[in-house]
Design an enzyme around this catalytic site. Sequence first.
Site, PDB file in Angstrom:
ATOM      1  CE1 TYR A  11      49.756  42.172  32.200  1.00 51.94           C
ATOM      2  CE2 TYR A  11      48.407  44.141  32.503  1.00 51.94           C
ATOM      3  CZ  TYR A  11      49.538  43.534  32.004  1.00 51.94           C
ATOM      4  OH  TYR A  11      50.452  44.273  31.298  1.00 51.94           O
ATOM      5  CG  ASP A  31      41.417  35.493  41.503  1.00 50.39           C
ATOM      6  OD1 ASP A  31      42.360  36.252  41.190  1.00 50.39           O
ATOM      7  OD2 ASP A  31      40.372  35.417  40.837  1.00 50.39           O
ATOM      8  CG  ASP A  51      32.636  36.821  44.984  1.00 49.97           C
ATOM      9  OD1 ASP A  51      32.658  37.978  45.448  1.00 49.97           O
ATOM     10  OD2 ASP A  51      32.291  36.549  43.826  1.00 49.97           O
ATOM     11  CG  PHE A  73      46.572  42.962  42.919  1.00 49.15           C
ATOM     12  CD1 PHE A  73      47.270  43.955  42.256  1.00 49.15           C
ATOM     13  CD2 PHE A  73      47.240  42.195  43.840  1.00 49.15           C
ATOM     14  CE1 PHE A  73      48.615  44.171  42.513  1.00 49.15           C
ATOM     15  CE2 PHE A  73      48.589  42.400  44.103  1.00 49.15           C
ATOM     16  CZ  PHE A  73      49.275  43.389  43.438  1.00 49.15           C
ATOM     17  CB  ALA A  75      39.169  45.793  41.592  1.00 48.49           C
ATOM     18  CE1 TYR A 141      39.050  50.543  38.246  1.00 55.39           C
ATOM     19  CE2 TYR A 141      39.873  52.223  36.737  1.00 55.39           C
ATOM     20  CZ  TYR A 141      40.100  51.192  37.616  1.00 55.39           C
ATOM     21  OH  TYR A 141      41.376  50.790  37.873  1.00 55.39           O
ATOM     22  CG  HIS A 187      43.221  46.869  28.973  1.00 56.87           C
ATOM     23  ND1 HIS A 187      42.633  45.798  29.593  1.00 56.87           N
ATOM     24  CD2 HIS A 187      43.087  47.921  29.823  1.00 56.87           C
ATOM     25  CE1 HIS A 187      42.178  46.183  30.773  1.00 56.87           C
ATOM     26  NE2 HIS A 187      42.432  47.458  30.939  1.00 56.87           N
TER      27      HIS A 187
HETATM   28  N1  UDP Z   1      41.894  52.569  23.093  1.00 57.48           N
HETATM   29  C1  UDP Z   1      41.711  52.572  21.716  1.00 57.48           C
HETATM   30  N2  UDP Z   1      41.412  51.389  21.100  1.00 57.48           N
HETATM   31  C2  UDP Z   1      41.295  50.204  21.772  1.00 57.48           C
HETATM   32  C3  UDP Z   1      41.497  50.218  23.163  1.00 57.48           C
HETATM   33  C4  UDP Z   1      41.788  51.408  23.798  1.00 57.48           C
HETATM   34  O1  UDP Z   1      41.811  53.611  21.089  1.00 57.48           O
HETATM   35  O2  UDP Z   1      41.016  49.162  21.151  1.00 57.48           O
HETATM   36  C5  UDP Z   1      42.265  53.818  23.766  1.00 57.48           C
HETATM   37  C6  UDP Z   1      41.339  54.216  24.890  1.00 57.48           C
HETATM   38  O3  UDP Z   1      40.250  54.970  24.417  1.00 57.48           O
HETATM   39  C7  UDP Z   1      42.281  55.027  25.801  1.00 57.48           C
HETATM   40  C8  UDP Z   1      43.640  54.358  25.591  1.00 57.48           C
HETATM   41  O4  UDP Z   1      43.534  53.631  24.373  1.00 57.48           O
HETATM   42  O5  UDP Z   1      42.367  56.352  25.334  1.00 57.48           O
HETATM   43  C9  UDP Z   1      44.002  53.387  26.704  1.00 57.48           C
HETATM   44  O6  UDP Z   1      42.881  52.548  26.925  1.00 57.48           O
HETATM   45  P1  UDP Z   1      42.938  51.261  27.808  1.00 57.48           P
HETATM   46  O7  UDP Z   1      41.578  50.628  27.753  1.00 57.48           O
HETATM   47  O8  UDP Z   1      44.099  50.415  27.395  1.00 57.48           O
HETATM   48  O9  UDP Z   1      43.265  51.797  29.261  1.00 57.48           O
HETATM   49  P2  UDP Z   1      42.520  52.893  30.194  1.00 57.48           P
HETATM   50  O10 UDP Z   1      43.299  54.174  29.972  1.00 57.48           O
HETATM   51  O11 UDP Z   1      41.094  52.984  29.785  1.00 57.48           O
HETATM   52  O12 UDP Z   1      42.697  52.368  31.572  1.00 57.48           O
END
Ligand code: UDP
Length: 323
Positions: A11, A31, A51, A73, A75, A141, A187
């Site tokens: 991405y 990649d 890899d 990138f 990861a 992570y 996400h």
């Molecule tokens: N989140 C949520 N519902 C979803 C996906 C994410 O409530 O379906 C929340 C998640 O708990 C975090 C925020 O949205 O508080 C951002 O999450 P994301 O996974 O996009 O990014 P992160 O901050 O984990 O890198």
Amino acid sequence: MHILVTGGAGYIGSNCVEQLLLRGDRVTVFDNLTEGHRAAVHPDAHLVEGDLRDRGQIHAALEAARPDAVMHFAANALVGESMTNPSKYFQNNVVGGLNLLDACVAAGVRRFVFSSTCATFGVPDTVPITEALPQRPINPYGESKLMFEKILRWYDEIHGLRFVSLRYFNAAGAGERFGEDHRIETHLIPNVLKVALGQKEHVEVFGGDYPTPDGSCVRDYIHILDLAAAHLLALGRDESAFYNLGTGGGNSVFEVIESCRRVTGREIPAVVKPRRPGDPPFLVAGSDKIRRELGWTPRFQKIDAIVESAWKWHVRHPHGYGD
Ligand code: UDP
């Protein structure tokens, strides 16, 4: 310049590759296509499938390319997954990264730009999060990225590898050509937009009882093209540095969902669920250092503009890259 980009089919990598090509650089993408997509590799870039955990493959790729710089990138980047499968994170992000650094030293590469993360800070004592705050990750992570940052310092001191480590906050939005398509989407924004597209019934809000104004987690969403611009500026820096990279603005999960409703004009039902393990409540960047030292300024300051670019891409690619 000739840049080797690991994770250039992903991405963020794909968007950076496009910006490098637009300014006239030559690009080799390395990649393994497990997270990335063949269709996200820009046709003007040269793709080497390999890899990082295989030392021979990355050594051979760097020997053949002999690039002026490496952007790293590649990861694994999911907080939740790292809490159930830490080995994957230490193998790919630390062992794979170390193999890459050794190959850089062997091939005489002197410049390195690293995708780090605000997850290296854990739960900060104060916000916004500046570079001066202690790094105390609360998930594997973040720990894996912090371990790699520490390794980078030593490779600079001992091997003269100049690096810039960019600690991203929440990458979001899309370019004209490349957008966000994870095989398992965790996400927030793409998941909310899936509801708008009618592919999911509702969006889940992970936690409505955080100590934040509306009870949901606050994040600093930064547009992918602003991220890419920071990488291009980082390539021009002669001294090693760490930069926190976000807009300095914060949006809660509920605010992001509301923004998606405004932009798409769709209803988007939301259901509050339990907290997701490993999530800090409030992460917003202090980005003065990168603004001052690299002259970086985000073009996308409003969450609606970020969501709008993502929505445009998802409407054109309702099933992502289709692989
Ligand atoms: N989140 C949520 N519902 C979803 C996906 C994410 O409530 O379906 C929340 C998640 O708990 C975090 C925020 O949205 O508080 C951002 O999450 P994301 O996974 O996009 O990014 P992160 O901050 O984990 O890198």
